[in-house]
Write a protein that holds these residues in place. Structure first.
Motif, PDB file in Angstrom:
ATOM      1  N   SER A  99       9.699 -13.052  -5.600  1.00  0.00           N
ATOM      2  CA  SER A  99       8.960 -13.532  -4.432  1.00  0.00           C
ATOM      3  C   SER A  99       9.253 -12.676  -3.201  1.00  0.00           C
ATOM      4  O   SER A  99       8.351 -12.349  -2.427  1.00  0.00           O
ATOM      5  CB  SER A  99       9.330 -14.992  -4.155  1.00  0.00           C
ATOM      6  OG  SER A  99       8.977 -15.817  -5.250  1.00  0.00           O
ATOM      7  N   LEU A 100      10.520 -12.307  -3.010  1.00  0.00           N
ATOM      8  CA  LEU A 100      10.875 -11.448  -1.878  1.00  0.00           C
ATOM      9  C   LEU A 100      10.197 -10.083  -1.991  1.00  0.00           C
ATOM     10  O   LEU A 100       9.700  -9.539  -0.990  1.00  0.00           O
ATOM     11  CB  LEU A 100      12.392 -11.274  -1.812  1.00  0.00           C
ATOM     12  CG  LEU A 100      13.206 -12.516  -1.443  1.00  0.00           C
ATOM     13  CD1 LEU A 100      14.703 -12.219  -1.549  1.00  0.00           C
ATOM     14  CD2 LEU A 100      12.856 -13.003  -0.038  1.00  0.00           C
ATOM     15  N   LEU A 101      10.150  -9.548  -3.196  1.00  0.00           N
ATOM     16  CA  LEU A 101       9.500  -8.250  -3.397  1.00  0.00           C
ATOM     17  C   LEU A 101       7.991  -8.355  -3.172  1.00  0.00           C
ATOM     18  O   LEU A 101       7.373  -7.434  -2.623  1.00  0.00           O
ATOM     19  CB  LEU A 101       9.802  -7.733  -4.806  1.00  0.00           C
ATOM     20  CG  LEU A 101      11.257  -7.320  -5.054  1.00  0.00           C
ATOM     21  CD1 LEU A 101      11.509  -7.057  -6.528  1.00  0.00           C
ATOM     22  CD2 LEU A 101      11.607  -6.088  -4.232  1.00  0.00           C
TER      23      LEU A 101
ATOM     24  N   ASN B 114       6.415  -4.650  -7.044  1.00  0.00           N
ATOM     25  CA  ASN B 114       7.396  -5.372  -7.855  1.00  0.00           C
ATOM     26  C   ASN B 114       7.815  -4.580  -9.080  1.00  0.00           C
ATOM     27  O   ASN B 114       7.331  -3.467  -9.315  1.00  0.00           O
ATOM     28  CB  ASN B 114       6.815  -6.711  -8.301  1.00  0.00           C
ATOM     29  CG  ASN B 114       6.890  -7.778  -7.228  1.00  0.00           C
ATOM     30  OD1 ASN B 114       6.112  -7.762  -6.280  1.00  0.00           O
ATOM     31  ND2 ASN B 114       7.825  -8.688  -7.374  1.00  0.00           N
ATOM     32  N   ASP B 115       8.720  -5.173  -9.856  1.00  0.00           N
ATOM     33  CA  ASP B 115       9.102  -4.587 -11.134  1.00  0.00           C
ATOM     34  C   ASP B 115       7.877  -4.527 -12.044  1.00  0.00           C
ATOM     35  O   ASP B 115       6.886  -5.234 -11.818  1.00  0.00           O
ATOM     36  CB  ASP B 115      10.205  -5.432 -11.793  1.00  0.00           C
ATOM     37  CG  ASP B 115       9.715  -6.832 -12.107  1.00  0.00           C
ATOM     38  OD1 ASP B 115       9.285  -7.076 -13.241  1.00  0.00           O
ATOM     39  OD2 ASP B 115       9.759  -7.689 -11.195  1.00  0.00           O
ATOM     40  N   PRO B 116       7.891  -3.667 -13.084  1.00  0.00           N
ATOM     41  CA  PRO B 116       6.714  -3.483 -13.938  1.00  0.00           C
ATOM     42  C   PRO B 116       6.153  -4.770 -14.532  1.00  0.00           C
ATOM     43  O   PRO B 116       4.932  -4.987 -14.542  1.00  0.00           O
ATOM     44  CB  PRO B 116       7.218  -2.535 -15.023  1.00  0.00           C
ATOM     45  CG  PRO B 116       8.276  -1.734 -14.342  1.00  0.00           C
ATOM     46  CD  PRO B 116       8.956  -2.704 -13.421  1.00  0.00           C
ATOM     47  N   PHE B 117       7.019  -5.646 -15.045  1.00  0.00           N
ATOM     48  CA  PHE B 117       6.555  -6.886 -15.663  1.00  0.00           C
ATOM     49  C   PHE B 117       5.839  -7.774 -14.644  1.00  0.00           C
ATOM     50  O   PHE B 117       4.752  -8.314 -14.914  1.00  0.00           O
ATOM     51  CB  PHE B 117       7.751  -7.624 -16.275  1.00  0.00           C
ATOM     52  CG  PHE B 117       7.392  -8.908 -16.971  1.00  0.00           C
ATOM     53  CD1 PHE B 117       6.372  -8.954 -17.903  1.00  0.00           C
ATOM     54  CD2 PHE B 117       8.102 -10.075 -16.696  1.00  0.00           C
ATOM     55  CE1 PHE B 117       6.039 -10.135 -18.558  1.00  0.00           C
ATOM     56  CE2 PHE B 117       7.792 -11.263 -17.340  1.00  0.00           C
ATOM     57  CZ  PHE B 117       6.753 -11.301 -18.275  1.00  0.00           C
ATOM     58  N   SER B 118       6.418  -7.910 -13.464  1.00  0.00           N
ATOM     59  CA  SER B 118       5.788  -8.713 -12.418  1.00  0.00           C
ATOM     60  C   SER B 118       4.520  -8.039 -11.903  1.00  0.00           C
ATOM     61  O   SER B 118       3.530  -8.717 -11.599  1.00  0.00           O
ATOM     62  CB  SER B 118       6.765  -8.928 -11.260  1.00  0.00           C
ATOM     63  OG  SER B 118       7.898  -9.642 -11.687  1.00  0.00           O
TER      64      SER B 118
ATOM     65  N   ILE C  23      19.292  -9.258  -4.862  1.00  0.00           N
ATOM     66  CA  ILE C  23      19.286 -10.530  -5.591  1.00  0.00           C
ATOM     67  C   ILE C  23      18.813 -10.330  -7.024  1.00  0.00           C
ATOM     68  O   ILE C  23      19.346 -10.929  -7.965  1.00  0.00           O
ATOM     69  CB  ILE C  23      18.398 -11.551  -4.856  1.00  0.00           C
ATOM     70  CG1 ILE C  23      19.016 -11.895  -3.507  1.00  0.00           C
ATOM     71  CG2 ILE C  23      18.214 -12.816  -5.692  1.00  0.00           C
ATOM     72  CD1 ILE C  23      18.115 -12.745  -2.622  1.00  0.00           C
ATOM     73  N   SER C  24      17.823  -9.471  -7.206  1.00  0.00           N
ATOM     74  CA  SER C  24      17.306  -9.214  -8.551  1.00  0.00           C
ATOM     75  C   SER C  24      18.367  -8.613  -9.464  1.00  0.00           C
ATOM     76  O   SER C  24      18.547  -9.058 -10.602  1.00  0.00           O
ATOM     77  CB  SER C  24      16.099  -8.267  -8.476  1.00  0.00           C
ATOM     78  OG  SER C  24      15.655  -7.927  -9.776  1.00  0.00           O
ATOM     79  N   THR C  25      19.081  -7.610  -8.959  1.00  0.00           N
ATOM     80  CA  THR C  25      20.079  -6.945  -9.796  1.00  0.00           C
ATOM     81  C   THR C  25      21.245  -7.868 -10.131  1.00  0.00           C
ATOM     82  O   THR C  25      21.785  -7.827 -11.240  1.00  0.00           O
ATOM     83  CB  THR C  25      20.604  -5.666  -9.112  1.00  0.00           C
ATOM     84  OG1 THR C  25      21.013  -5.970  -7.765  1.00  0.00           O
ATOM     85  CG2 THR C  25      19.526  -4.596  -9.072  1.00  0.00           C
TER      86      THR C  25
ATOM     87  N   MET D  13      12.645  -0.587  -8.855  1.00  0.00           N
ATOM     88  CA  MET D  13      12.916  -1.608  -9.866  1.00  0.00           C
ATOM     89  C   MET D  13      12.804  -1.040 -11.275  1.00  0.00           C
ATOM     90  O   MET D  13      13.500  -1.475 -12.193  1.00  0.00           O
ATOM     91  CB  MET D  13      11.958  -2.780  -9.694  1.00  0.00           C
ATOM     92  CG  MET D  13      12.191  -3.593  -8.421  1.00  0.00           C
ATOM     93  SD  MET D  13      13.834  -4.333  -8.335  1.00  0.00           S
ATOM     94  CE  MET D  13      13.740  -5.497  -9.695  1.00  0.00           C
ATOM     95  N   ALA D  14      11.946  -0.058 -11.457  1.00  0.00           N
ATOM     96  CA  ALA D  14      11.760   0.522 -12.790  1.00  0.00           C
ATOM     97  C   ALA D  14      12.835   1.540 -13.131  1.00  0.00           C
ATOM     98  O   ALA D  14      13.241   1.652 -14.294  1.00  0.00           O
ATOM     99  CB  ALA D  14      10.378   1.179 -12.882  1.00  0.00           C
ATOM    100  N   CYS D  15      13.317   2.278 -12.137  1.00  0.00           N
ATOM    101  CA  CYS D  15      14.183   3.422 -12.434  1.00  0.00           C
ATOM    102  C   CYS D  15      15.552   3.411 -11.763  1.00  0.00           C
ATOM    103  O   CYS D  15      16.449   4.131 -12.214  1.00  0.00           O
ATOM    104  CB  CYS D  15      13.470   4.723 -12.030  1.00  0.00           C
ATOM    105  SG  CYS D  15      11.832   4.938 -12.735  1.00  0.00           S
TER     106      CYS D  15
END
Length: 227
Positions: A40-42, A49-53, A136-138, A200-202
């Motif tokens: 949500s923050l991203l 966002n990250d690839p999946f999101s 927070i994600s990591t 987020m991907a790399c």
């Protein structure tokens, strides 16, 4: 007498195992909460966002369904693949992920968006959202991995590819291909692909390792050892 002692010893071992599973499951749920909140923050940072999101945000844009609903629908389809090609990857964590991540993602966004929405020209605000989102994600991913009670359907796909190709396509390359495909789909469907997507991907591996080594593993060991 020996039979009675063995019985109580087995009961004690079962109780300890059940307690460990409970602790790990609670840690896994907390990890999903952090991962959903970071997404949500991203989203609010508008940096991607990250690839999946990214992919599921694209699905959300073209379907009109909420982001969390699209996450859940995709995970159901991915779970079907697991049933046929990688059943051994299905565990309690898979089910928690399947039913928990989508609703948590929608709930966290609805709670955070009213107070944290910033304009596209507010680079400082967006950068702060991006930084906190990554942090927070990591930490959440580190908890997710160290809880060791399973993985989400999306994460299992790359392991299935490695298994089915008998190692000719290693997990690393399968995951790169999967994430690249997810980003392309998200971009085509109108999702934001930007600095956040790239990081987020790399670029999160070292930070996840740092969290795992210095915080998550010690905390988890303490929780599992405490009475």
């Amino acid at each position: 007498m020996e039979v009675i002692l063995r019985f109580f010893h087995r009961r004690k071992e079962q109780a300890l195992l059940s307690r460990e599973q409970l602790v790990r499951s609670l840690v896994f749920c907390f990890a999903l909460t952090l991962m959903a909140s970071s997404t949500s923050l991203l989203r609010l940072s508008q940096f991607g966002n990250d690839p999946f999101s990214c992919m599921n945000l694209g699905f959300s844009l073209v379907s009109g369904l909420s982001f969390g609903t699209c996450l859940s629908i995709f995970n159901v389809f991915a779970l079907v693949l697991l049933f046929f090609f990688g059943r051994r990857y299905i565990s309690i964590g898979t089910w928690i992920y399947l039913f928990g991540l989508g609703p948590m993602a929608d709930l966290s966004y609805n709670l955070l968006a009213p107070g944290l929405t910033v304009g596209a020209d507010d680079l400082i605000g967006r950068s702060l959202l991006l930084s906190f989102g990554i942090l927070i994600s990591t930490f959440g991913v580190a908890l997710y991995m160290c809880s060791a009670i399973g993985m989400g359907p999306y994460d299992a796909i790359s392991w299935i590819v490695e298994d089915r190709t008998k190692g000719r396509v290693p997990f690393r390359y399968a995951r790169i291909a999967l994430d690249s495909t997810a980003v392309i789909i998200g971009f085509v469907f109108g999702s934001i692909v930007g600095l956040g997507t790239l990081i987020m991907a790399c670029g999160t591996g070292p930070l996840i390792s740092f969290h795992s080594r210095h915080f998550v593993r010690p905390i988890l060991q303490y929780l599992l050892k405490s009475k």
